[in-house]
Design a protein around this motif. Structure first.
Motif, mmCIF file in Angstrom:
data_model
loop_
_atom_site.group_PDB
_atom_site.id
_atom_site.type_symbol
_atom_site.label_atom_id
_atom_site.label_comp_id
_atom_site.label_asym_id
_atom_site.label_seq_id
_atom_site.Cartn_x
_atom_site.Cartn_y
_atom_site.Cartn_z
ATOM 1 N N THR A 1 0.824 -1.212 0.000
ATOM 2 C CA THR A 1 0.000 0.000 0.000
ATOM 3 C C THR A 1 0.858 1.264 0.000
ATOM 4 O OG1 THR A 1 -0.150 -0.305 2.395
ATOM 5 C CG2 THR A 1 -2.024 -1.006 1.078
ATOM 6 N N GLN B 1 -4.449 -3.387 3.922
ATOM 7 C CA GLN B 1 -4.557 -2.158 4.703
ATOM 8 C C GLN B 1 -3.191 -1.530 4.958
ATOM 9 O OE1 GLN B 1 -6.679 -3.487 8.182
ATOM 10 N NE2 GLN B 1 -8.658 -3.049 7.269
ATOM 11 N N ASP B 2 -2.159 -2.361 5.040
ATOM 12 C CA ASP B 2 -0.823 -1.846 5.281
ATOM 13 C C ASP B 2 0.213 -2.863 4.808
ATOM 14 O OD1 ASP B 2 -0.690 -3.846 7.284
ATOM 15 O OD2 ASP B 2 -1.417 -2.442 8.799
ATOM 16 N N TYR B 3 1.478 -2.533 4.974
ATOM 17 C CA TYR B 3 2.564 -3.400 4.506
ATOM 18 C C TYR B 3 2.533 -4.758 5.199
ATOM 19 C CZ TYR B 3 5.081 0.403 2.075
ATOM 20 O OH TYR B 3 5.446 1.400 1.208
ATOM 21 N N SER C 1 5.871 4.113 6.117
ATOM 22 C CA SER C 1 5.662 2.919 6.941
ATOM 23 C C SER C 1 6.984 2.324 7.430
ATOM 24 C CB SER C 1 4.909 1.862 6.131
ATOM 25 O OG SER C 1 4.960 0.593 6.751
ATOM 26 N N ARG D 1 1.390 5.976 7.470
ATOM 27 C CA ARG D 1 1.009 4.751 6.764
ATOM 28 C C ARG D 1 1.404 4.773 5.295
ATOM 29 N NH1 ARG D 1 -4.779 1.949 7.633
ATOM 30 N NH2 ARG D 1 -3.725 1.454 9.591
ATOM 31 N N TYR D 2 1.178 5.896 4.606
ATOM 32 C CA TYR D 2 1.414 5.966 3.166
ATOM 33 C C TYR D 2 2.436 7.052 2.816
ATOM 34 C CZ TYR D 2 -3.235 3.864 3.612
ATOM 35 O OH TYR D 2 -4.297 3.094 3.999
#
Length: 302
Positions: free
Chosen positions: A44, A76-78, A152, A184-185
């Motif tokens: 992401t 949703q995330d790494y 992240s 997060r991004y």
């Protein structure tokens, strides 16, 4: 119902639909009609809706040019992409160097291809940024005592490589920063710097270019890094891997017919693909080892 709440509901529904795929145990699922479905995960880099917009045309191309139906699974995330590879929710994924090493250890993934940047090299970089109107920060050295945003914890270009650069090249430790946080991004880092919530930050080069004309200036960069790569989960059908490589390695961005198709894809996969080997990611292992000796905890396994 106010507009913000309505958008939130629509986004939640779309995200759940994009994410809700069954556990497959490394087998393709028969799609009603003829094609078997292969689930494809992508780390992401941006907000999930942007990820869907940038990568769905890529899935459509693979479906058209292989015997399989490729379906995008957005995490949703790494961390989630590692889980998906481990439990079989996806058979194929696009990872970066750090997530590749973790997925190799956790799920035995097989490297298939690296993505190319515009100059046709399988490299990328982290770019240190600040607001264009920030007169106090003009070089990386100026971030001492400032509020700094990383991407992240599992980002190669937005966390690992910048940390290595700060420690090994600039002599700047995390304790030298006034405050730091992992967002997060990559897009989140750029936006928060623009909003003034952080004095500086670091993002993937393609994201830095996206925000360059929006009030961002560059103050430095990491050394070139091994680029994103496409991997297959251990146990994936060899025909799936063969078909995927054939469909992508034959593309040439300089071919006008190919360019029309590829221009609809995310910039990080737009310029083509090249063969890749595990040894290409040895520099990432070296960065992890160096930072570990410096006492920097990355929160991931080598």
């Amino acid at each position: 119902m106010d507009r913000i709440r309505l958008f939130s509901i629509i986004f939640t529904v779309l995200f759940l639909l994009a994410s809700a795929t069954p556990r497959l145990n490394a087998e393709t699922k028969e799609k009603p009609g003829s094609q078997k479905t292969v689930y494809f995960g992508v780390i992401t880099l941006y907000h999930p809706l942007v990820m869907y917009r940038n990568y769905q045309p890529f899935m459509d191309y693979l479906t058209k040019h292989t015997p399989y139906h490729f379906e995008l699974k957005i995490s949703q995330d790494y961390k989630n992409i590692i889980t998906y590879l481990r439990d079989g929710s996806v058979q194929v994924a696009m990872l970066a160097g750090l997530t590749y090493l973790e997925a190799k250890k956790a799920a035995g993934v097989i490297p298939l291809m690296a993505t190319l940047r515009e100059d046709k090299r399988p490299l990328c970089q982290g770019i240190f940024i600040t607001r264009a109107d920030n007169k106090k920060i003009n070089t990386i050295a100026d971030i001492r005592g400032k509020r700094f945003a990383f991407a992240s914890e599992r980002s190669t270009s937005g966390n690992l490589a910048p940390l290595y650069h700060l420690y090994a090249r600039e002599g700047i430790r995390l304790t030298d920063l006034g405050y730091y946080k992992n967002l997060r991004y990559h897009d989140s880092v750029a936006r928060e710097v623009l909003r003034g919530n952080f004095d500086a930050g670091v993002v993937l080069d393609s994201v830095a270019m996206k925000y360059k004309d929006m009030g961002i200036k560059f103050i430095g960069q990491t050394d070139p890094l091994p680029r994103f790569l496409i991997v297959a989960r251990k146990g994936t059908d060899h025909e799936v891997m063969r078909s995927l490589k054939k469909a992508l390695l034959e593309l040439n961005y300089d071919n006008p017919a190919n360019k029309v198709i590829m221009d609809s894809w995310d910039v990080n996969i737009r310029y083509g693909f090249a063969e890749v080997a595990d040894s290409d990611y040895e520099p990432i292992r070296n960065m992890i080892s160096y930072l570990a000796k410096e006492g920097v905890k990355l929160g991931v396994r080598k």
